[in-house]
Motif scaffolding. Structure first.
Motif, PDB file in Angstrom:
ATOM      1  N   VAL A   1       9.256   0.194  -4.301  1.00  0.00           N
ATOM      2  CA  VAL A   1      10.038   0.872  -3.260  1.00  0.00           C
ATOM      3  C   VAL A   1       9.104   1.731  -2.411  1.00  0.00           C
ATOM      4  O   VAL A   1       8.164   2.336  -2.942  1.00  0.00           O
ATOM      5  CB  VAL A   1      11.175   1.727  -3.916  1.00  0.00           C
ATOM      6  N   PRO A   2       9.323   1.778  -1.072  1.00  0.00           N
ATOM      7  CA  PRO A   2       8.494   2.652  -0.242  1.00  0.00           C
ATOM      8  C   PRO A   2       8.549   4.100  -0.762  1.00  0.00           C
ATOM      9  O   PRO A   2       9.633   4.585  -1.118  1.00  0.00           O
ATOM     10  CB  PRO A   2       9.146   2.546   1.136  1.00  0.00           C
TER      11      PRO A   2
ATOM     12  N   PRO B   1       0.804  -1.228   0.000  1.00  0.00           N
ATOM     13  CA  PRO B   1       0.000   0.000   0.000  1.00  0.00           C
ATOM     14  C   PRO B   1       0.841   1.284   0.000  1.00  0.00           C
ATOM     15  O   PRO B   1       0.418   2.305  -0.544  1.00  0.00           O
ATOM     16  CB  PRO B   1      -0.827  -0.083   1.291  1.00  0.00           C
ATOM     17  N   GLY B   2       2.049   1.221   0.586  1.00  0.00           N
ATOM     18  CA  GLY B   2       2.880   2.426   0.651  1.00  0.00           C
ATOM     19  C   GLY B   2       3.979   2.456  -0.403  1.00  0.00           C
ATOM     20  O   GLY B   2       4.894   3.277  -0.343  1.00  0.00           O
ATOM     21  N   ASP B   3       3.876   1.563  -1.390  1.00  0.00           N
ATOM     22  CA  ASP B   3       4.970   1.427  -2.370  1.00  0.00           C
ATOM     23  C   ASP B   3       4.697   2.159  -3.686  1.00  0.00           C
ATOM     24  O   ASP B   3       3.542   2.389  -4.061  1.00  0.00           O
ATOM     25  CB  ASP B   3       5.200  -0.051  -2.725  1.00  0.00           C
ATOM     26  N   VAL B   4       5.784   2.444  -4.369  1.00  0.00           N
ATOM     27  CA  VAL B   4       5.743   2.979  -5.736  1.00  0.00           C
ATOM     28  C   VAL B   4       6.418   1.937  -6.621  1.00  0.00           C
ATOM     29  O   VAL B   4       7.530   1.480  -6.307  1.00  0.00           O
ATOM     30  CB  VAL B   4       6.520   4.319  -5.795  1.00  0.00           C
ATOM     31  N   LEU B   5       5.742   1.528  -7.707  1.00  0.00           N
ATOM     32  CA  LEU B   5       6.364   0.591  -8.656  1.00  0.00           C
ATOM     33  C   LEU B   5       7.022   1.410  -9.759  1.00  0.00           C
ATOM     34  O   LEU B   5       6.357   2.224 -10.415  1.00  0.00           O
ATOM     35  CB  LEU B   5       5.312  -0.355  -9.248  1.00  0.00           C
ATOM     36  N   ILE B   6       8.323   1.197  -9.953  1.00  0.00           N
ATOM     37  CA  ILE B   6       9.073   1.989 -10.940  1.00  0.00           C
ATOM     38  C   ILE B   6       9.473   1.103 -12.113  1.00  0.00           C
ATOM     39  O   ILE B   6      10.016   0.012 -11.924  1.00  0.00           O
ATOM     40  CB  ILE B   6      10.337   2.608 -10.290  1.00  0.00           C
TER      41      ILE B   6
ATOM     42  N   SER C   1      -2.181   3.805  -0.565  1.00  0.00           N
ATOM     43  CA  SER C   1      -2.047   4.952   0.350  1.00  0.00           C
ATOM     44  C   SER C   1      -1.036   5.998  -0.141  1.00  0.00           C
ATOM     45  O   SER C   1      -0.719   6.944   0.584  1.00  0.00           O
ATOM     46  CB  SER C   1      -1.657   4.457   1.745  1.00  0.00           C
ATOM     47  N   VAL C   2      -0.539   5.848  -1.364  1.00  0.00           N
ATOM     48  CA  VAL C   2       0.488   6.799  -1.833  1.00  0.00           C
ATOM     49  C   VAL C   2      -0.160   7.989  -2.548  1.00  0.00           C
ATOM     50  O   VAL C   2      -0.868   7.814  -3.539  1.00  0.00           O
ATOM     51  CB  VAL C   2       1.495   6.108  -2.786  1.00  0.00           C
ATOM     52  N   GLU C   3       0.077   9.201  -2.005  1.00  0.00           N
ATOM     53  CA  GLU C   3      -0.479  10.417  -2.630  1.00  0.00           C
ATOM     54  C   GLU C   3       0.615  11.292  -3.232  1.00  0.00           C
ATOM     55  O   GLU C   3       0.329  12.250  -3.934  1.00  0.00           O
ATOM     56  CB  GLU C   3      -1.227  11.237  -1.565  1.00  0.00           C
ATOM     57  N   GLN C   4       1.872  10.968  -2.897  1.00  0.00           N
ATOM     58  CA  GLN C   4       2.983  11.856  -3.261  1.00  0.00           C
ATOM     59  C   GLN C   4       3.426  11.677  -4.717  1.00  0.00           C
ATOM     60  O   GLN C   4       4.064  12.566  -5.282  1.00  0.00           O
ATOM     61  CB  GLN C   4       4.185  11.596  -2.338  1.00  0.00           C
ATOM     62  N   PHE C   5       3.142  10.520  -5.340  1.00  0.00           N
ATOM     63  CA  PHE C   5       3.576  10.246  -6.718  1.00  0.00           C
ATOM     64  C   PHE C   5       2.415   9.642  -7.498  1.00  0.00           C
ATOM     65  O   PHE C   5       1.487   9.083  -6.905  1.00  0.00           O
ATOM     66  CB  PHE C   5       4.779   9.292  -6.724  1.00  0.00           C
ATOM     67  N   LYS C   6       2.506   9.747  -8.850  1.00  0.00           N
ATOM     68  CA  LYS C   6       1.438   9.172  -9.690  1.00  0.00           C
ATOM     69  C   LYS C   6       2.065   8.528 -10.927  1.00  0.00           C
ATOM     70  O   LYS C   6       3.214   8.876 -11.297  1.00  0.00           O
ATOM     71  CB  LYS C   6       0.433  10.257 -10.081  1.00  0.00           C
ATOM     72  N   PRO C   7       1.354   7.603 -11.569  1.00  0.00           N
ATOM     73  CA  PRO C   7       1.909   6.976 -12.765  1.00  0.00           C
ATOM     74  C   PRO C   7       2.346   8.020 -13.786  1.00  0.00           C
ATOM     75  O   PRO C   7       1.662   9.036 -13.982  1.00  0.00           O
ATOM     76  CB  PRO C   7       0.738   6.133 -13.282  1.00  0.00           C
TER      77      PRO C   7
END
Ligand SMILES: NC(=O)c1ccc[n+]([C@@H]2O[C@H](COP(=O)([O-])OP(=O)(O)OC[C@H]3O[C@@H](n4cnc5c(N)ncnc54)[C@H](OP(=O)(O)O)[C@@H]3O)[C@@H](O)[C@H]2O)c1
Length: 318
Positions: free
Chosen positions: A100-101, A27-32, A75-81
């Motif tokens: 990555v968190p 939930p707190g991760d960003v997939l890069i 739950s991630v609001e700081q980044f978007k696809p």
């Protein structure tokens, strides 16, 4: 997806580009979607079987990447696809995708290409946290950087100069001395010819040699000086003369970034974005890239690092 697997502990030849499972996105991760990664000395130790990844992290090597956000956790609001980012990792960077968190993700600074950005997170976070947050280097003070031609060294020299310090550094050849002078080093000592502890007095020392340099480093500190040890290339044990320390009121720190909890890394990452990225965007601090190697050929990149001929970072590009 494909990633570089360490098939068994050993030389560069154990690094194989294999089909592996996709990373799971918490939930707190960003997939890069990875554009590039970079080689660090720690990856060599991991390859040789001396530095296991922290529990619960990716088994593949790679402590940093640049790329494009493919997906974010609930739950991630700081980044978007679609965002172009770079990130500090606990592992897993030598891959087509990595989760990555969000706390460890940063925007790509202005003036830096998406590929070059892969070589920034590890050096920027290590140098900023150790020299400035822990070592509290101030304008007008002297920094001694051991291994000035390393990935870490090339960044430390530029950042300390940009913030008004005097910089002395050690290197192993005349050719590397030229290169670090061009990056702004005020004084360069060839460690194969001279004993640095006879030549320099510093307020902060960024050390990568550990045991072998401990006595010399303490000798080289000014009153009130701070020694920050981040590497143990010269061994992990040494005798310490506490008398020499207390008369000069010096402090010795030893730290590693990889094992820190996510929230600690987040504090460092935000501080880097606030304090270091503007200097990169202004052109005062530049990524120093020695070579770009296809990621599938990571073995060749490790051979280059093992040879010790590089100055700055070796990138792994897709
Ligand atoms: N604790 C942490 O969180 C952390 C994070 C990142 C990196 N590190 C450490 O920082 C160091 C640099 O990492 P990197 O990835 O930038 O490695 P790197 O590019 O491979 O650099 C290694 C450096 O060691 C220098 N060196 C070897 N023997 C030396 C000596 N006797 N005196 C002074 N310098 C000597 C080499 O200098 P010449 O090539 O001029 O001979 C070279 O510049 C490594 O020890 C790494 O483990 C620690």
């Amino acid at each position: 997806m494909r990633a570089i697997e360490i098939t068994e502990p050993g030389g560069p030849e154990v690094l194989k580009w294999h089909e592996v499972p996709e990373p799971s996105v918490g939930p707190g991760d960003v997939l890069i979607d990875v554009t590039a990664s970079a080689v660090n000395r720690a990856d060599v130790l991991q390859r040789q079987g001396f530095y296991d990844p922290p529990p619960g992290t990716s088994p593949y090597p790679g402590l940093e990447v640049s790329g494009v956000v493919a997906q974010v956790g609930a739950s991630v609001e700081q980044f978007k696809p679609g965002d172009e980012v770079c990130a500090l990792l606990a592992g897993g960077g030598y891959a087509e995708r990595v989760a990555v968190p969000w706390q460890q993700v940063m925007p790509v600074p202005e003036r830096v290409s998406p590929r070059e950005a892969a070589g920034l997170p590890e050096v920027a976070c290590t140098v900023w946290s150790n020299v400035f947050m822990i070592g509290r280097l101030r304008k007008g003070e002297t920094l001694l950087v051991h291994g000035g031609a390393s990935g870490i060294g090339t960044f430390a020299i530029q950042l300390a100069k940009a913030l008004g310090a005097r910089v002395v550094t050690t290197v192993g050849s005349a050719e590397k001395a030229e290169r670090v002078r061009a990056l702004g080093a005020d004084e360069v000592i060839n460690y194969r010819e001279d004993d640095f502890s006879e030549r320099v007095r510093a307020d902060v020392i960024l050390d990568i040699m550990g045991g072998r340099y401990l006595a010399g480093n303490i000798r080289a500190l000014n009153t009130g000086g701070r020694l920050v040890i981040i590497g143990l290339q010269g061994g992990r044990k040494a005798e310490i003369d506490l008398g020499a320390m207390l008369s000069k009121r010096v402090a010795v720190h030893a730290t590693t970034l990889r094992a820190r909890p996510v929230d600690d890394k987040g504090v460092i990452v935000r501080s880097v974005v606030d304090n270091v990225w503007p200097l990169v965007a202004a052109g005062a601090v530049r990524p120093v890239v020695h070579a770009e190697v296809p990621m599938a050929d990571a073995a060749e990149a490790h051979r280059m690092l093992d040879s010790g001929e590089h100055v700055g970072k070796i990138l792994l590009v897709r």
